[in-house]
Write a protein that holds these residues in place. Sequence first.
Motif, PDB file in Angstrom:
ATOM      1  N   GLU A 196       4.130  35.552 -48.783  1.00 38.81           N
ATOM      2  CA  GLU A 196       3.453  34.809 -47.714  1.00 38.81           C
ATOM      3  C   GLU A 196       4.365  33.724 -47.160  1.00 38.81           C
ATOM      4  O   GLU A 196       4.478  33.541 -45.947  1.00 38.81           O
ATOM      5  CB  GLU A 196       2.159  34.205 -48.244  1.00 38.81           C
ATOM      6  N   ALA A 197       5.024  33.000 -48.058  1.00 43.81           N
ATOM      7  CA  ALA A 197       5.962  31.964 -47.630  1.00 43.81           C
ATOM      8  C   ALA A 197       7.172  32.592 -46.934  1.00 43.81           C
ATOM      9  O   ALA A 197       7.688  32.047 -45.952  1.00 43.81           O
ATOM     10  CB  ALA A 197       6.414  31.127 -48.822  1.00 43.81           C
ATOM     11  N   ALA A 198       7.629  33.749 -47.425  1.00 44.64           N
ATOM     12  CA  ALA A 198       8.777  34.431 -46.819  1.00 44.64           C
ATOM     13  C   ALA A 198       8.468  34.828 -45.385  1.00 44.64           C
ATOM     14  O   ALA A 198       9.335  34.725 -44.501  1.00 44.64           O
ATOM     15  CB  ALA A 198       9.158  35.660 -47.640  1.00 44.64           C
ATOM     16  N   PHE A 208      16.555  31.577 -50.561  1.00 45.04           N
ATOM     17  CA  PHE A 208      15.729  31.098 -51.663  1.00 45.04           C
ATOM     18  C   PHE A 208      15.574  29.578 -51.602  1.00 45.04           C
ATOM     19  O   PHE A 208      14.567  29.027 -52.042  1.00 45.04           O
ATOM     20  CB  PHE A 208      16.335  31.523 -53.003  1.00 45.04           C
ATOM     21  N   GLN A 209      16.585  28.907 -51.041  1.00 42.07           N
ATOM     22  CA  GLN A 209      16.467  27.463 -50.876  1.00 42.07           C
ATOM     23  C   GLN A 209      15.362  27.121 -49.867  1.00 42.07           C
ATOM     24  O   GLN A 209      14.550  26.220 -50.094  1.00 42.07           O
ATOM     25  CB  GLN A 209      17.805  26.869 -50.408  1.00 42.07           C
ATOM     26  N   ALA A 210      15.339  27.869 -48.748  1.00 41.04           N
ATOM     27  CA  ALA A 210      14.299  27.636 -47.741  1.00 41.04           C
ATOM     28  C   ALA A 210      12.922  27.969 -48.303  1.00 41.04           C
ATOM     29  O   ALA A 210      11.940  27.267 -48.026  1.00 41.04           O
ATOM     30  CB  ALA A 210      14.583  28.483 -46.498  1.00 41.04           C
ATOM     31  N   PRO A 257      14.121  26.686 -56.220  1.00 40.05           N
ATOM     32  CA  PRO A 257      14.554  28.019 -55.787  1.00 40.05           C
ATOM     33  C   PRO A 257      14.741  29.014 -56.925  1.00 40.05           C
ATOM     34  O   PRO A 257      14.470  30.203 -56.769  1.00 40.05           O
ATOM     35  CB  PRO A 257      15.873  27.742 -55.070  1.00 40.05           C
ATOM     36  N   THR A 258      15.202  28.530 -58.075  1.00 37.51           N
ATOM     37  CA  THR A 258      15.461  29.452 -59.191  1.00 37.51           C
ATOM     38  C   THR A 258      14.180  30.103 -59.707  1.00 37.51           C
ATOM     39  O   THR A 258      14.242  31.185 -60.303  1.00 37.51           O
ATOM     40  CB  THR A 258      16.162  28.723 -60.345  1.00 37.51           C
ATOM     41  N   SER A 259      13.028  29.485 -59.469  1.00 45.51           N
ATOM     42  CA  SER A 259      11.772  30.058 -59.957  1.00 45.51           C
ATOM     43  C   SER A 259      11.435  31.352 -59.228  1.00 45.51           C
ATOM     44  O   SER A 259      10.671  32.183 -59.736  1.00 45.51           O
ATOM     45  CB  SER A 259      10.629  29.051 -59.797  1.00 45.51           C
ATOM     46  N   ARG A 265      14.877  39.750 -57.746  1.00 48.07           N
ATOM     47  CA  ARG A 265      16.211  39.543 -58.318  1.00 48.07           C
ATOM     48  C   ARG A 265      17.196  38.962 -57.317  1.00 48.07           C
ATOM     49  O   ARG A 265      18.156  38.299 -57.694  1.00 48.07           O
ATOM     50  CB  ARG A 265      16.757  40.845 -58.900  1.00 48.07           C
ATOM     51  N   ASP A 266      16.974  39.237 -55.990  1.00 49.08           N
ATOM     52  CA  ASP A 266      17.866  38.680 -54.980  1.00 49.08           C
ATOM     53  C   ASP A 266      17.166  38.717 -53.617  1.00 49.08           C
ATOM     54  O   ASP A 266      16.037  39.219 -53.495  1.00 49.08           O
ATOM     55  CB  ASP A 266      19.200  39.437 -54.925  1.00 49.08           C
ATOM     56  N   LYS A 267      17.842  38.219 -52.601  1.00 45.56           N
ATOM     57  CA  LYS A 267      17.260  38.161 -51.269  1.00 45.56           C
ATOM     58  C   LYS A 267      16.975  39.547 -50.725  1.00 45.56           C
ATOM     59  O   LYS A 267      15.949  39.762 -50.059  1.00 45.56           O
ATOM     60  CB  LYS A 267      18.194  37.409 -50.313  1.00 45.56           C
ATOM     61  N   ASP A 268      17.832  40.518 -51.000  1.00 49.73           N
ATOM     62  CA  ASP A 268      17.636  41.840 -50.429  1.00 49.73           C
ATOM     63  C   ASP A 268      16.358  42.482 -50.947  1.00 49.73           C
ATOM     64  O   ASP A 268      15.620  43.123 -50.180  1.00 49.73           O
ATOM     65  CB  ASP A 268      18.835  42.738 -50.734  1.00 49.73           C
TER      66      ASP A 268
END
Length: 241
Positions: free
Chosen positions: A32-34, A48-50, A59-61, A67-70
Amino acid sequence: MGASQDRKSAKAKNPRTGRRARHSLSRESILEAAETVAVRDGFEGLTFQALGRELDAHPTSIYRHFRDKDELVLELVDSLRARSYGGRLQATDSWRDDLRAQARHIHDHYLRYPQFALQMAARTTRRPAEFSNVEFALDAFVRAGLPPEEAATCMRVFGNVIRSLASMESGLQALDAETLHGDSLAWQVEYRGLSAEEYPRIASLSDHLTDIGNPQVFDRAVEMFLDAVEVRVARLASHAP
């Protein structure tokens, strides 16, 4: 000691609650945030920072869920597609009507997210909504009378054409109002003012030229493609042993 001790005691009783608890995040809340970040800043700004700032979380949570942005982008693209028209593609007794309806759903979906439609069009999510789309289209082309290899090829061409046209329209909608108006006006002003001697065809047909975002263009393209499938089926049948 009094004032200092009082401050320490107050901190102990009222710990700072700036960031949300690590385990309070879910895949759904992250997606939802994405969507919020991507609509506002595009996929380039979807970091992940945004997301951490949007969720008020470290961001690490987010790595606990993606596992990654992709992986996050692919999940977002598929979930948005499912939300737009998931479950609305139901086969009828007309393969043409089915593909026409699918094309319209895809078109409207891309115009709903013009900020990143082009990037979305280029991705293969290999997730449920995409699988359902491919299954639906393949079934329609087989029912049209195409043999397996032709059905698979036509499905690919159909998908590429529909997504390309929808992405182009979305790109226009993402332009600022002044630029969009100028581009649209060009077909009514500059093209009509061209020399008939130098550009005879443009001059003779200038009253019929439409701008790139004209909705009739997409509908016409779909009908032309469906007509071509019928011609292809007839041609293959005529050469069948």
